[in-house]
Design a protein around this motif. Sequence first.
Motif, mmCIF file in Angstrom:
data_model
loop_
_atom_site.group_PDB
_atom_site.id
_atom_site.type_symbol
_atom_site.label_atom_id
_atom_site.label_comp_id
_atom_site.label_asym_id
_atom_site.label_seq_id
_atom_site.Cartn_x
_atom_site.Cartn_y
_atom_site.Cartn_z
ATOM 1 N N LEU A 97 -33.334 59.142 -18.246
ATOM 2 C CA LEU A 97 -33.096 60.555 -17.978
ATOM 3 C C LEU A 97 -32.864 60.789 -16.493
ATOM 4 C CD1 LEU A 97 -33.096 63.555 -18.892
ATOM 5 C CD2 LEU A 97 -35.568 63.552 -18.505
ATOM 6 N N ALA A 98 -33.675 60.165 -15.643
ATOM 7 C CA ALA A 98 -33.525 60.318 -14.198
ATOM 8 C C ALA A 98 -32.160 59.820 -13.744
ATOM 9 C CB ALA A 98 -34.635 59.565 -13.475
ATOM 10 N N ALA A 99 -31.726 58.691 -14.297
ATOM 11 C CA ALA A 99 -30.412 58.150 -13.937
ATOM 12 C C ALA A 99 -29.295 59.102 -14.357
ATOM 13 C CB ALA A 99 -30.214 56.780 -14.589
ATOM 14 N N ALA A 100 -29.435 59.728 -15.531
ATOM 15 C CA ALA A 100 -28.426 60.674 -16.011
ATOM 16 C C ALA A 100 -28.374 61.910 -15.124
ATOM 17 C CB ALA A 100 -28.740 61.070 -17.450
ATOM 18 N N ILE A 101 -29.541 62.368 -14.670
ATOM 19 C CA ILE A 101 -29.598 63.537 -13.781
ATOM 20 C C ILE A 101 -28.875 63.239 -12.475
ATOM 21 C CG2 ILE A 101 -31.161 64.909 -12.339
ATOM 22 C CD1 ILE A 101 -33.174 64.758 -14.701
ATOM 23 N N ASP A 106 -24.968 64.327 -8.423
ATOM 24 C CA ASP A 106 -24.341 63.846 -7.185
ATOM 25 C C ASP A 106 -22.894 64.339 -7.049
ATOM 26 O OD1 ASP A 106 -26.106 62.565 -5.469
ATOM 27 O OD2 ASP A 106 -25.974 60.640 -6.489
ATOM 28 N N PRO A 107 -22.051 64.187 -8.088
ATOM 29 C CA PRO A 107 -20.678 64.693 -7.966
ATOM 30 C C PRO A 107 -20.614 66.213 -7.816
ATOM 31 C CG PRO A 107 -20.864 63.111 -9.779
ATOM 32 C CD PRO A 107 -22.256 63.450 -9.346
ATOM 33 N N GLU A 108 -21.542 66.930 -8.461
ATOM 34 C CA GLU A 108 -21.550 68.386 -8.336
ATOM 35 C C GLU A 108 -21.876 68.806 -6.908
ATOM 36 O OE1 GLU A 108 -22.606 69.677 -12.920
ATOM 37 O OE2 GLU A 108 -24.212 69.705 -11.431
ATOM 38 N N ILE A 109 -22.746 68.072 -6.240
ATOM 39 C CA ILE A 109 -23.048 68.366 -4.836
ATOM 40 C C ILE A 109 -21.779 68.248 -3.995
ATOM 41 C CG2 ILE A 109 -24.253 67.536 -2.765
ATOM 42 C CD1 ILE A 109 -26.564 66.682 -4.647
ATOM 43 N N ARG A 110 -21.008 67.203 -4.240
ATOM 44 C CA ARG A 110 -19.764 67.012 -3.473
ATOM 45 C C ARG A 110 -18.761 68.134 -3.761
ATOM 46 N NH1 ARG A 110 -20.933 61.575 -4.942
ATOM 47 N NH2 ARG A 110 -19.456 61.613 -6.692
ATOM 48 N N THR A 111 -18.667 68.538 -5.026
ATOM 49 C CA THR A 111 -17.743 69.612 -5.380
ATOM 50 C C THR A 111 -18.157 70.933 -4.739
ATOM 51 O OG1 THR A 111 -17.191 68.569 -7.494
ATOM 52 C CG2 THR A 111 -16.777 70.937 -7.300
#
Length: 217
Positions: A97-101, A106-111
């Motif tokens: 679950l942590a890996a999926a989060i 991470d990509p949403e932060i960049r966006t």
Amino acid sequence: MTARRLPRARKAAAAAVGAAAALVLAACGTGGGEPTRHTGHDSAPSASPSASASVARSGHNAADVAFAQGMIPHHRQAVDMADMAEGRAAAKEVKDLAAAIKKAQDPEIRTLTGWLTSWGEQVPAEGAADHSGHSGHGDAMSGMMTDQEMEQLEKSSGKAFDTAFLTLMIKHHQGAVTMAKTEQTQGSHPPARAMAGEIIASQSAEIAEMRELLGTD
């Protein structure tokens, strides 16, 4: 806490994210939309009392800016919590679950960072402000952890870590869902509203999964 496989919750989360991703593509493909990173987007000159005129021209409003500026530190903290799980969690389900989060956020932060940069708005600085110092988002509504809660989580391990991680991450996700719902009702930037829908769908599914792992569903 008994570790269990949760194919139903995982399947629901995958379906929800897939549907929301389609919304993002649709939003970016409509007239007046732009690529997710918005590298070629006309930016507002600065955040100022006259920003409303710039907002009208660039297709976003103050709620979109608040969503991006609030969600960036919120996601950073979730990633910090997820990073702890690799070496501290006992249950494979918690590690997965942590890996999926982390993979999702991470990509949403960049966006989100790209949007703020293209709009000429301030990107939240990294550091201590990502935790209790992020004024306006360190309250119960946003679900942000305090420095003390983060320190306690970092000091725990095994089953104790699993229980603390799941309990705190449920609160954290609930805050993100609240913030995303505000964006959906008040924001005007189609890609940001689409991302908000994805956050609501995926994190609501993960909340259900975490409650099942804790045995509190």
